[in-house]
Design an enzyme around this catalytic site. Structure first.
Site, mmCIF file in Angstrom:
data_model
loop_
_atom_site.group_PDB
_atom_site.id
_atom_site.type_symbol
_atom_site.label_atom_id
_atom_site.label_comp_id
_atom_site.label_asym_id
_atom_site.label_seq_id
_atom_site.Cartn_x
_atom_site.Cartn_y
_atom_site.Cartn_z
ATOM 1 N N SER A 80 10.449 -2.040 1.196
ATOM 2 C CA SER A 80 9.064 -2.560 1.161
ATOM 3 C C SER A 80 8.215 -1.985 2.323
ATOM 4 C CB SER A 80 8.813 -4.120 1.371
ATOM 5 O OG SER A 80 9.578 -4.447 2.675
ATOM 6 N N ASP A 366 1.966 -9.652 7.500
ATOM 7 C CA ASP A 366 2.628 -10.964 6.964
ATOM 8 C C ASP A 366 3.889 -11.063 7.679
ATOM 9 O OD1 ASP A 366 4.691 -9.318 5.806
ATOM 10 O OD2 ASP A 366 4.123 -9.747 3.787
ATOM 11 N N HIS A 369 5.759 -7.220 7.730
ATOM 12 C CA HIS A 369 5.088 -6.038 7.424
ATOM 13 C C HIS A 369 3.939 -5.764 8.235
ATOM 14 C CE1 HIS A 369 7.199 -7.191 3.428
ATOM 15 N NE2 HIS A 369 7.771 -6.095 3.756
#
Ligand SMILES: *[C@@H]1O[C@H](CO)[C@@H](O)[C@H](O)[C@H]1NC(C)=O
Ligand SMILES: *[C@@H]1O[C@H](CO)[C@@H](O)[C@H](O)[C@H]1NC(C)=O
Ligand SMILES: *[C@@H]1O[C@H](CO)[C@@H](O)[C@H](O)[C@H]1NC(C)=O
Ligand SMILES: *[C@@H]1O[C@H](CO)[C@@H](O)[C@H](O)[C@H]1NC(C)=O
Ligand SMILES: *[C@@H]1O[C@H](CO)[C@@H](O)[C@H](O)[C@H]1NC(C)=O
Ligand SMILES: *[C@@H]1O[C@H](CO)[C@@H](O)[C@H](O)[C@H]1NC(C)=O
Length: 419
Positions: A80, A366, A369
């Protein structure tokens, strides 16, 4: 500080846990591609791709292969941290790893792009430093221009195939890369494709999800069990890089695994009272040490193999522990999310979450991340940082390396020593 924006969602939500993002989400998804259509999609995609590349190569005034300006394609592998939205094109639910809802993307794009960030991510910045456009997902049917490279990264992606069945693990990403090599060969011919692959940069962010999965499933492990696991992960990364090398790759940029124990997600899960969780820090460090050794070995073994390792671990850890030193106000809590450290899910699908008023003040967007602002600093370090942050080269040096000159001078050395 301005008070955070508070959002309350009153739909029906199910509680599910995704290894990479333990959180509450609703089982609702608006952009599924039916699996039945996936193969159709791939075929159409290839046809489109061939056609549009033909158009580009025959009509463009700025064909990068023909222009005098250095053209270095980039191929992106990872999780991600590097995903520009590939997961949006998978038949998976949001809980299995998507960021296709607000407020993701709000800072730069103003809409969710599938990036797990408020804006651009490190591969976007490195692309722009080398004159390439922002990434479009490889799986995006509108993504036609393979001459600039491709981004295969996928949120939740693992190195070990057994760890996450939902997203694009390293083996699948490698399969896509081979597909690209074939397509390029059809479009450009053998010689130009070989040149493009030899000069391209192969950048990867791998392993983080494997260790998060490992930590979730094994709470009481010995150091030798950890080392065993690290060796398997590194073994698979090494194999993949060798395959890329066999296909022509020479310039490799490895991002180290981040300070997993310092992520808001982990601080909250282990109730760490402000400290980074030691066991995950050790695991990440073991991986990063083994990665450095593995890369060194590859350089010795494979003629012309060049690499860098970017110390994402230390650079991000320093920011989360000393935010003000780098112009941030908050280092531990996420900008967007609910509960302790704002480590709960971020987005309109959650029951309730808070969103900070200025993401640029936060290291973390978040639970796991960084913000775009943090990424922009890190990307700058990767690009032209000093040798204590990115070694033995930085990305600018890797980019500027003339592989053919390197090869011929090596050959000369070999001849000189009579090999
Ligand atoms: C998408 O995935 C779900 C869950 O695995 C499955 O039930 C469904 O049939 C899939 N959709 C298509 C069109 O394949
Ligand atoms: C963890 O493992 C050690 C050594 O194997 C053992 O002595 C200890 O009881 C274990 N702790 C838990 C909480 O299982
Ligand atoms: C790659 O990972 C698998 C588990 O998914 C493991 O069995 C295998 O030994 C690993 N390969 C290497 C070269 O370490
Ligand atoms: C976290 O730790 C604090 C004190 O160290 C304690 O008061 C609290 O109950 C703990 N919370 C959880 C969820 O374990
Ligand atoms: C990297 O480039 C930036 C400008 O883009 C410059 O401010 C900085 O000093 C450079 N760092 C190094 C180590 O050269
Ligand atoms: C790397 O070295 C520079 C000075 O050359 C220093 O400013 C910086 O803090 C160092 N970074 C790390 C992570 O040690």
């Amino acid at each position: 500080m301005v008070p955070p924006r508070i959002f309350i969602y009153s739909g029906s939500c199910a509680s599910t846990s995704f290894p990479h993002q333990q959180a509450q989400y609703c089982e609702e998804d608006r952009s599924l591609i039916p699996k039945r259509q996936m193969s159709n999609l791939r075929i159409r995609f290839h046809v489109l791709l061939l056609f549009s590349s033909f158009v580009i190569l025959t009509t463009s005034q700025h064909d990068p292969l023909k222009s005098k300006q250095k053209h270095v394609a980039m191929f992106v592998f990872g999780d991600s941290l590097f995903d520009p939205g590939n997961n949006d094109f998978l038949n998976i639910s949001v809980t299995q790893g998507k960021a296709n809802f607000p407020p993701y993307g709000e800072t730069f794009f103003r809409y969710p792009t599938g990036r797990f960030c408020d804006g651009r991510i490190i591969p976007d910045f490195t692309a722009s430093f080398t004159g390439l456009p922002l990434w479009r997902p490889y799986l995006d049917p509108a993504n036609h221009n393979l001459v600039v490279g491709a981004n295969f990264a996928s949120g939740g992606a693992c190195v070990l195939v057994e760890n996450n069945p939902y997203t694009l693990n390293l083996q699948i990403q490698l399969g896509f890369f081979k597909e690209v090599v074939n397509l390029l060969t059809q479009q450009l011919g053998d010689t130009d494709t070989k040149k493009l692959l030899r000069e391209a940069i192969y950048i990867s962010s791998l392993g983080g999800v494997d260790y998060m999965t490992f930590a979730t499933s094994s709470s009481n492990v010995t150091e030798s069990e950890m080392q065993e696991y690290v060796d398997i992960v590194i073994g698979n990364i090494t194999e993949a890089m060798k395959e890329i090398y066999e296909l022509g790759g020479r310039k490799f940029a490895f991002q180290s695994v981040g300070p997993l124990g310092c992520l808001p997600l982990i601080r909250a899960r282990y109730n760490s009272s402000g400290k980074c969780v030691e066991f995950l820090q050790i695991l990440a460090t073991m991986h990063n040490n083994a990665l450095a050794k593995a890369a060194e070995k590859l350089e010795i073994k494979l003629s012309g193999f060049k690499y860098l390792i970017f110390d994402f671990f230390t650079s991000l850890m320093d920011r989360t522990n000393n935010p003000t030193k780098y112009g941030f106000k908050v280092g531990d809590n996420a900008c967007c999310g609910g509960g302790a450290y704002h480590a709960g899910a971020c987005g309109w699908l959650t029951e309730e979450y808070e969103l900070c008023s200025d993401p640029n003040e936060f290291v973390f967007w978040d639970a796991d991340h960084p913000t775009e602002h943090c990424y922009s600093q890190l990307a700058q370090l990767l690009w032209n940082g000093t040798e204590n942050v990115t070694w033995p080269l930085n990305m600018k040096q890797l980019y500027e390396l003339d592989i053919d000159t390197e090869l011929s001078s090596q050959d000369i050395d070999l001849i000189a020593v009579g090999k």
